[in-house]
Scaffold this motif. Structure first.
Motif, PDB file in Angstrom:
ATOM      1  N   LEU A  68       0.831  -1.204   0.000  1.00  0.00           N
ATOM      2  CA  LEU A  68       0.000   0.000   0.000  1.00  0.00           C
ATOM      3  C   LEU A  68       0.866   1.255   0.000  1.00  0.00           C
ATOM      4  N   THR A  69       1.908   1.262   0.809  1.00  0.00           N
ATOM      5  CA  THR A  69       2.812   2.409   0.851  1.00  0.00           C
ATOM      6  C   THR A  69       3.467   2.634  -0.509  1.00  0.00           C
ATOM      7  N   THR A  70       3.909   1.565  -1.141  1.00  0.00           N
ATOM      8  CA  THR A  70       4.541   1.668  -2.460  1.00  0.00           C
ATOM      9  C   THR A  70       3.559   2.208  -3.495  1.00  0.00           C
ATOM     10  N   LEU A  71       2.314   1.701  -3.481  1.00  0.00           N
ATOM     11  CA  LEU A  71       1.307   2.196  -4.426  1.00  0.00           C
ATOM     12  C   LEU A  71       1.029   3.679  -4.236  1.00  0.00           C
ATOM     13  N   ILE A  72       0.901   4.103  -2.990  1.00  0.00           N
ATOM     14  CA  ILE A  72       0.625   5.521  -2.711  1.00  0.00           C
ATOM     15  C   ILE A  72       1.799   6.377  -3.179  1.00  0.00           C
ATOM     16  N   GLN A  73       3.024   5.945  -2.881  1.00  0.00           N
ATOM     17  CA  GLN A  73       4.196   6.716  -3.297  1.00  0.00           C
ATOM     18  C   GLN A  73       4.297   6.808  -4.810  1.00  0.00           C
ATOM     19  N   GLU A  74       4.005   5.727  -5.518  1.00  0.00           N
ATOM     20  CA  GLU A  74       4.045   5.751  -6.984  1.00  0.00           C
ATOM     21  C   GLU A  74       3.012   6.718  -7.551  1.00  0.00           C
ATOM     22  N   LYS A  75       1.822   6.744  -6.959  1.00  0.00           N
ATOM     23  CA  LYS A  75       0.772   7.627  -7.457  1.00  0.00           C
ATOM     24  C   LYS A  75       1.082   9.093  -7.158  1.00  0.00           C
ATOM     25  N   ILE A  76       1.735   9.348  -6.035  1.00  0.00           N
ATOM     26  CA  ILE A  76       2.063  10.723  -5.665  1.00  0.00           C
ATOM     27  C   ILE A  76       3.296  11.219  -6.418  1.00  0.00           C
ATOM     28  N   MET A  77       4.225  10.330  -6.740  1.00  0.00           N
ATOM     29  CA  MET A  77       5.451  10.725  -7.452  1.00  0.00           C
ATOM     30  C   MET A  77       5.142  11.403  -8.785  1.00  0.00           C
ATOM     31  N   VAL A  78       4.055  11.037  -9.391  1.00  0.00           N
ATOM     32  CA  VAL A  78       3.677  11.606 -10.680  1.00  0.00           C
ATOM     33  C   VAL A  78       3.394  13.093 -10.535  1.00  0.00           C
ATOM     34  N   ILE A 119      -5.205  22.380   2.103  1.00  0.00           N
ATOM     35  CA  ILE A 119      -6.374  22.108   1.260  1.00  0.00           C
ATOM     36  C   ILE A 119      -5.925  21.677  -0.131  1.00  0.00           C
ATOM     37  N   LYS A 120      -4.909  22.351  -0.649  1.00  0.00           N
ATOM     38  CA  LYS A 120      -4.403  22.011  -1.980  1.00  0.00           C
ATOM     39  C   LYS A 120      -3.760  20.615  -1.972  1.00  0.00           C
ATOM     40  N   ILE A 121      -2.970  20.326  -0.951  1.00  0.00           N
ATOM     41  CA  ILE A 121      -2.337  19.004  -0.845  1.00  0.00           C
ATOM     42  C   ILE A 121      -3.400  17.929  -0.700  1.00  0.00           C
ATOM     43  N   ASP A 122      -4.408  18.200   0.110  1.00  0.00           N
ATOM     44  CA  ASP A 122      -5.504  17.256   0.298  1.00  0.00           C
ATOM     45  C   ASP A 122      -6.212  16.961  -1.017  1.00  0.00           C
ATOM     46  N   SER A 123      -6.465  18.007  -1.803  1.00  0.00           N
ATOM     47  CA  SER A 123      -7.155  17.799  -3.086  1.00  0.00           C
ATOM     48  C   SER A 123      -6.279  17.039  -4.077  1.00  0.00           C
ATOM     49  N   ILE A 124      -4.977  17.303  -4.076  1.00  0.00           N
ATOM     50  CA  ILE A 124      -4.063  16.559  -4.948  1.00  0.00           C
ATOM     51  C   ILE A 124      -4.063  15.079  -4.568  1.00  0.00           C
ATOM     52  N   LEU A 125      -3.988  14.807  -3.275  1.00  0.00           N
ATOM     53  CA  LEU A 125      -3.977  13.410  -2.819  1.00  0.00           C
ATOM     54  C   LEU A 125      -5.273  12.689  -3.176  1.00  0.00           C
ATOM     55  N   HIS A 126      -6.394  13.369  -2.988  1.00  0.00           N
ATOM     56  CA  HIS A 126      -7.679  12.741  -3.331  1.00  0.00           C
ATOM     57  C   HIS A 126      -7.795  12.479  -4.830  1.00  0.00           C
ATOM     58  N   ALA A 127      -7.218  13.359  -5.635  1.00  0.00           N
ATOM     59  CA  ALA A 127      -7.258  13.162  -7.085  1.00  0.00           C
ATOM     60  C   ALA A 127      -6.346  12.015  -7.516  1.00  0.00           C
ATOM     61  N   PHE A 149      -5.557   3.096  10.037  1.00  0.00           N
ATOM     62  CA  PHE A 149      -4.162   3.165  10.443  1.00  0.00           C
ATOM     63  C   PHE A 149      -3.513   4.334   9.734  1.00  0.00           C
ATOM     64  N   VAL A 150      -2.416   4.805  10.290  1.00  0.00           N
ATOM     65  CA  VAL A 150      -1.695   5.934   9.719  1.00  0.00           C
ATOM     66  C   VAL A 150      -0.423   5.405   9.063  1.00  0.00           C
ATOM     67  N   LEU A 151      -0.262   5.750   7.789  1.00  0.00           N
ATOM     68  CA  LEU A 151       0.928   5.362   7.028  1.00  0.00           C
ATOM     69  C   LEU A 151       1.785   6.595   6.766  1.00  0.00           C
ATOM     70  N   PRO A 152       3.067   6.522   7.070  1.00  0.00           N
ATOM     71  CA  PRO A 152       3.947   7.617   6.655  1.00  0.00           C
ATOM     72  C   PRO A 152       4.322   7.411   5.193  1.00  0.00           C
ATOM     73  N   VAL A 153       3.993   8.375   4.367  1.00  0.00           N
ATOM     74  CA  VAL A 153       4.278   8.281   2.935  1.00  0.00           C
ATOM     75  C   VAL A 153       5.390   9.264   2.602  1.00  0.00           C
ATOM     76  N   ILE A 154       6.493   8.748   2.108  1.00  0.00           N
ATOM     77  CA  ILE A 154       7.657   9.562   1.791  1.00  0.00           C
ATOM     78  C   ILE A 154       7.463  10.175   0.404  1.00  0.00           C
ATOM     79  N   ILE A 155       7.582  11.487   0.342  1.00  0.00           N
ATOM     80  CA  ILE A 155       7.408  12.195  -0.922  1.00  0.00           C
ATOM     81  C   ILE A 155       8.759  12.369  -1.614  1.00  0.00           C
TER      82      ILE A 155
END
Length: 158
Positions: A68-78, A119-127, A149-155
């Protein structure tokens, strides 16, 4: 013969006490069972299909969190989060897995976070955090349950 009659009478009087035992009430049994349940842990953690192949419960749990952490990081890296907010290197994300296998992501910001637009970061993450593979929900006593649960996601990956 008289000895046997006395023995039989003694056994009858003693056996009556076996029938006088009190049966616990439904409420008592329910309260006892509710106290025995650990409400802070689940029997089976949520998992992805690939993680179900693992043998032990801890391996499946580690596989789920890592995947899950890897998937989130891959989606945010874009996205441009690391460029827009260079001081932001990790985001704490509250992940909720519902019994119907739906996922919900909520970034957790410190109360005094004025350095960046939450708010901007939240909207980016939701998108970005959409279209995840199917998640099997957590199981507690044979029933799918909601977990958070809370996951630390490295940007910033250097």
């Amino acid at each position: 013969m008289k000895y046997y009659q006395l023995l039989l009478i003694a056994m009858l009087f003693n056996s009556c006490q076996y029938f006088d035992k009190q049966v616990p009430s439904e409420k008592e049994l329910l309260q006892k069972e509710l106290k025995s349940i650990n409400w802070n842990e689940v029997d089976e953690y949520p998992s992805f299909v690939d993680c179900n192949k693992m043998d032990s419960k801890t391996e499946r749990q580690q596989c789920f969190f890592q995947y899950l952490t890897t998937l989130i990081q891959e989606k945010i890296m874009v996205d441009t989060l690391s460029i827009m907010y260079p001081e932001l290197d990790t985001i704490q994300v509250l992940v909720t897995v519902f019994p119907n296998s739906k996922l919900k992501f909520e970034p957790q910001f410190p109360k005094d976070s004025v350095a960046y637009d939450t708010i901007k970061i939240d909207s980016i993450l939701h998108a970005r955090l959409i279209d995840f593979p199917k998640v099997n929900p957590a199981i507690k006593r044979g029933i799918p349950v909601k977990t958070q649960f809370v996951l630390p996601v490295i940007i910033k990956v250097e």
